[in-house]
Motif scaffolding. Structure first.
Motif, PDB file in Angstrom:
ATOM      1  N   VAL A  84       0.858  -1.191   0.000  1.00  0.00           N
ATOM      2  CA  VAL A  84       0.000   0.000   0.000  1.00  0.00           C
ATOM      3  C   VAL A  84       0.889   1.233   0.000  1.00  0.00           C
ATOM      4  O   VAL A  84       1.823   1.343   0.793  1.00  0.00           O
ATOM      5  CB  VAL A  84      -0.936   0.006   1.232  1.00  0.00           C
ATOM      6  N   SER A  85       0.604   2.172  -0.907  1.00  0.00           N
ATOM      7  CA  SER A  85       1.447   3.367  -1.001  1.00  0.00           C
ATOM      8  C   SER A  85       0.913   4.471  -0.098  1.00  0.00           C
ATOM      9  O   SER A  85      -0.190   4.968  -0.277  1.00  0.00           O
ATOM     10  CB  SER A  85       1.521   3.850  -2.447  1.00  0.00           C
ATOM     11  N   ILE A  86       1.724   4.799   0.897  1.00  0.00           N
ATOM     12  CA  ILE A  86       1.458   5.910   1.810  1.00  0.00           C
ATOM     13  C   ILE A  86       2.750   6.710   1.885  1.00  0.00           C
ATOM     14  O   ILE A  86       3.822   6.147   2.123  1.00  0.00           O
ATOM     15  CB  ILE A  86       1.047   5.407   3.210  1.00  0.00           C
ATOM     16  N   GLU A  87       2.642   8.013   1.673  1.00  0.00           N
ATOM     17  CA  GLU A  87       3.839   8.847   1.605  1.00  0.00           C
ATOM     18  C   GLU A  87       4.603   8.910   2.923  1.00  0.00           C
ATOM     19  O   GLU A  87       5.817   8.810   2.938  1.00  0.00           O
ATOM     20  CB  GLU A  87       3.457  10.262   1.158  1.00  0.00           C
ATOM     21  N   ASP A  88       3.898   9.102   4.021  1.00  0.00           N
ATOM     22  CA  ASP A  88       4.538   9.257   5.326  1.00  0.00           C
ATOM     23  C   ASP A  88       4.917   7.886   5.889  1.00  0.00           C
ATOM     24  O   ASP A  88       4.038   7.055   6.132  1.00  0.00           O
ATOM     25  CB  ASP A  88       3.585   9.983   6.278  1.00  0.00           C
ATOM     26  N   PRO A  89       6.196   7.628   6.107  1.00  0.00           N
ATOM     27  CA  PRO A  89       6.604   6.319   6.625  1.00  0.00           C
ATOM     28  C   PRO A  89       6.031   6.021   8.009  1.00  0.00           C
ATOM     29  O   PRO A  89       5.774   4.863   8.335  1.00  0.00           O
ATOM     30  CB  PRO A  89       8.131   6.378   6.667  1.00  0.00           C
ATOM     31  N   ASP A  90       5.817   7.064   8.819  1.00  0.00           N
ATOM     32  CA  ASP A  90       5.211   6.853  10.141  1.00  0.00           C
ATOM     33  C   ASP A  90       3.774   6.353   9.996  1.00  0.00           C
ATOM     34  O   ASP A  90       3.336   5.477  10.751  1.00  0.00           O
ATOM     35  CB  ASP A  90       5.228   8.143  10.967  1.00  0.00           C
ATOM     36  N   ASN A  91       3.035   6.898   9.038  1.00  0.00           N
ATOM     37  CA  ASN A  91       1.666   6.451   8.810  1.00  0.00           C
ATOM     38  C   ASN A  91       1.639   5.023   8.280  1.00  0.00           C
ATOM     39  O   ASN A  91       0.743   4.252   8.616  1.00  0.00           O
ATOM     40  CB  ASN A  91       0.928   7.380   7.847  1.00  0.00           C
ATOM     41  N   LYS A  92       2.619   4.678   7.452  1.00  0.00           N
ATOM     42  CA  LYS A  92       2.675   3.313   6.926  1.00  0.00           C
ATOM     43  C   LYS A  92       2.941   2.326   8.057  1.00  0.00           C
ATOM     44  O   LYS A  92       2.300   1.279   8.145  1.00  0.00           O
ATOM     45  CB  LYS A  92       3.743   3.191   5.846  1.00  0.00           C
ATOM     46  N   THR A  93       3.861   2.667   8.942  1.00  0.00           N
ATOM     47  CA  THR A  93       4.154   1.813  10.090  1.00  0.00           C
ATOM     48  C   THR A  93       2.933   1.696  10.993  1.00  0.00           C
ATOM     49  O   THR A  93       2.592   0.602  11.457  1.00  0.00           O
ATOM     50  CB  THR A  93       5.343   2.386  10.889  1.00  0.00           C
ATOM     51  N   LEU A  94       2.258   2.828  11.216  1.00  0.00           N
ATOM     52  CA  LEU A  94       1.043   2.828  12.029  1.00  0.00           C
ATOM     53  C   LEU A  94      -0.035   1.943  11.397  1.00  0.00           C
ATOM     54  O   LEU A  94      -0.706   1.174  12.088  1.00  0.00           O
ATOM     55  CB  LEU A  94       0.532   4.262  12.205  1.00  0.00           C
ATOM     56  N   MET A  95      -0.190   2.035  10.078  1.00  0.00           N
ATOM     57  CA  MET A  95      -1.177   1.215   9.371  1.00  0.00           C
ATOM     58  C   MET A  95      -0.880  -0.268   9.536  1.00  0.00           C
ATOM     59  O   MET A  95      -1.762  -1.049   9.913  1.00  0.00           O
ATOM     60  CB  MET A  95      -1.196   1.555   7.881  1.00  0.00           C
ATOM     61  N   VAL A  96       0.356  -0.656   9.281  1.00  0.00           N
ATOM     62  CA  VAL A  96       0.729  -2.068   9.367  1.00  0.00           C
ATOM     63  C   VAL A  96       0.504  -2.582  10.786  1.00  0.00           C
ATOM     64  O   VAL A  96      -0.102  -3.640  10.986  1.00  0.00           O
ATOM     65  CB  VAL A  96       2.195  -2.283   8.921  1.00  0.00           C
ATOM     66  N   ASN A  97       0.959  -1.833  11.778  1.00  0.00           N
ATOM     67  CA  ASN A  97       0.816  -2.274  13.164  1.00  0.00           C
ATOM     68  C   ASN A  97      -0.647  -2.337  13.600  1.00  0.00           C
ATOM     69  O   ASN A  97      -1.052  -3.273  14.291  1.00  0.00           O
ATOM     70  CB  ASN A  97       1.602  -1.364  14.105  1.00  0.00           C
ATOM     71  N   THR A  98      -1.443  -1.354  13.209  1.00  0.00           N
ATOM     72  CA  THR A  98      -2.852  -1.320  13.597  1.00  0.00           C
ATOM     73  C   THR A  98      -3.609  -2.501  13.022  1.00  0.00           C
ATOM     74  O   THR A  98      -4.333  -3.200  13.737  1.00  0.00           O
ATOM     75  CB  THR A  98      -3.506  -0.002  13.133  1.00  0.00           C
ATOM     76  N   VAL A  99      -3.447  -2.740  11.735  1.00  0.00           N
ATOM     77  CA  VAL A  99      -4.169  -3.839  11.082  1.00  0.00           C
ATOM     78  C   VAL A  99      -3.654  -5.181  11.602  1.00  0.00           C
ATOM     79  O   VAL A  99      -4.448  -6.074  11.917  1.00  0.00           O
ATOM     80  CB  VAL A  99      -4.045  -3.739   9.544  1.00  0.00           C
ATOM     81  N   LYS A 100      -2.351  -5.311  11.726  1.00  0.00           N
ATOM     82  CA  LYS A 100      -1.754  -6.565  12.221  1.00  0.00           C
ATOM     83  C   LYS A 100      -2.249  -6.851  13.642  1.00  0.00           C
ATOM     84  O   LYS A 100      -2.668  -7.979  13.941  1.00  0.00           O
ATOM     85  CB  LYS A 100      -0.228  -6.459  12.194  1.00  0.00           C
ATOM     86  N   ASP A 101      -2.245  -5.849  14.497  1.00  0.00           N
ATOM     87  CA  ASP A 101      -2.689  -6.036  15.879  1.00  0.00           C
ATOM     88  C   ASP A 101      -4.170  -6.394  15.951  1.00  0.00           C
ATOM     89  O   ASP A 101      -4.574  -7.198  16.786  1.00  0.00           O
ATOM     90  CB  ASP A 101      -2.425  -4.783  16.709  1.00  0.00           C
ATOM     91  N   HIS A 102      -4.979  -5.799  15.083  1.00  0.00           N
ATOM     92  CA  HIS A 102      -6.414  -6.115  15.079  1.00  0.00           C
ATOM     93  C   HIS A 102      -6.633  -7.599  14.793  1.00  0.00           C
ATOM     94  O   HIS A 102      -7.389  -8.271  15.498  1.00  0.00           O
ATOM     95  CB  HIS A 102      -7.154  -5.277  14.039  1.00  0.00           C
ATOM     96  N   PHE A 103      -5.965  -8.111  13.779  1.00  0.00           N
ATOM     97  CA  PHE A 103      -6.172  -9.506  13.417  1.00  0.00           C
ATOM     98  C   PHE A 103      -5.478 -10.456  14.388  1.00  0.00           C
ATOM     99  O   PHE A 103      -5.917 -11.587  14.572  1.00  0.00           O
ATOM    100  CB  PHE A 103      -5.763  -9.765  11.970  1.00  0.00           C
ATOM    101  N   LYS A 104      -4.417  -9.983  15.036  1.00  0.00           N
ATOM    102  CA  LYS A 104      -3.767 -10.794  16.064  1.00  0.00           C
ATOM    103  C   LYS A 104      -4.708 -10.941  17.258  1.00  0.00           C
ATOM    104  O   LYS A 104      -4.881 -12.034  17.791  1.00  0.00           O
ATOM    105  CB  LYS A 104      -2.442 -10.148  16.484  1.00  0.00           C
ATOM    106  N   GLU A 105      -5.347  -9.838  17.668  1.00  0.00           N
ATOM    107  CA  GLU A 105      -6.311  -9.882  18.768  1.00  0.00           C
ATOM    108  C   GLU A 105      -7.497 -10.757  18.409  1.00  0.00           C
ATOM    109  O   GLU A 105      -7.995 -11.519  19.226  1.00  0.00           O
ATOM    110  CB  GLU A 105      -6.824  -8.472  19.093  1.00  0.00           C
ATOM    111  N   LYS A 106      -7.957 -10.642  17.177  1.00  0.00           N
ATOM    112  CA  LYS A 106      -9.117 -11.409  16.733  1.00  0.00           C
ATOM    113  C   LYS A 106      -8.807 -12.907  16.755  1.00  0.00           C
ATOM    114  O   LYS A 106      -9.626 -13.703  17.183  1.00  0.00           O
ATOM    115  CB  LYS A 106      -9.529 -10.955  15.330  1.00  0.00           C
TER     116      LYS A 106
END
Length: 160
Positions: A84-106
């Motif tokens: 997924v193309s996101i310009e801000d590397p911090d937002n990309k890291t936040l996206m990956v961690n948020t989605v990964k954590d959601h499915f890990k919790e699930k």
């Protein structure tokens, strides 16, 4: 001629209808991802704005909640999120961690059925239904309709 000048800015009705269908599909995909991002919509304007942008990037990449769920089951989630193309590397890291954590919790909730529940659903799942976390205001999505309300959904106090 006037027609030549106007035609540069004019589009056909079918073209505009196609744009509307595309935008509706993006909106539907964004709404489907609400369970992932709902907790961040309450964290203040800046975090909410970041998460809405991240969610839109995911939708523009052709992902929705069902596709993310399938990718998580196939252990291909992280690889797809990295595309997924996101310009801000911090937002990309936040996206990956948020989605990964959601499915890990699930997935851990499925493995551990003794997790706390509310009316038969885990606490996370209890807030996933339409309108359940918007204070009964009837809003389908946390992205709209807040108006002049604070994070709890209360109108601000006016001092005279």
């Amino acid at each position: 001629l006037i027609a030549d000048k106007v035609s540069a800015y004019a589009t056909s009705v079918p073209s505009e209808e196609a744009k509307v269908r595309h935008l509706e599909a993006l909106q539907k995909a964004q709404y489907s991802m609400r369970p992932i991002f709902v907790e961040f919509f309450r964290d203040g304007y800046k975090m909410r704005t970041r998460m809405v942008g991240i969610r839109r990037c995911l939708a523009e990449h052709g992902l929705d909640y069902a596709k993310l769920t399938d990718l998580a089951k196939q252990d291909k989630l992280i690889a797809e999120l990295e595309k997924v193309s996101i310009e801000d590397p911090d937002n990309k890291t936040l996206m990956v961690n948020t989605v990964k954590d959601h499915f890990k919790e699930k997935s851990s909730a499925k493995k551990n059925p003794s997790s706390p529940t509310v009316n038969g659903a885990s606490e996370h799942e209890a807030g996933e239904g339409k309108g359940q976390d918007d204070g009964g205001k009837g809003q389908e999505d946390g992205d709209k309709g807040r108006g002049n309300q604070d994070a709890n959904g209360d109108a601000p106090q006016v001092k005279n």
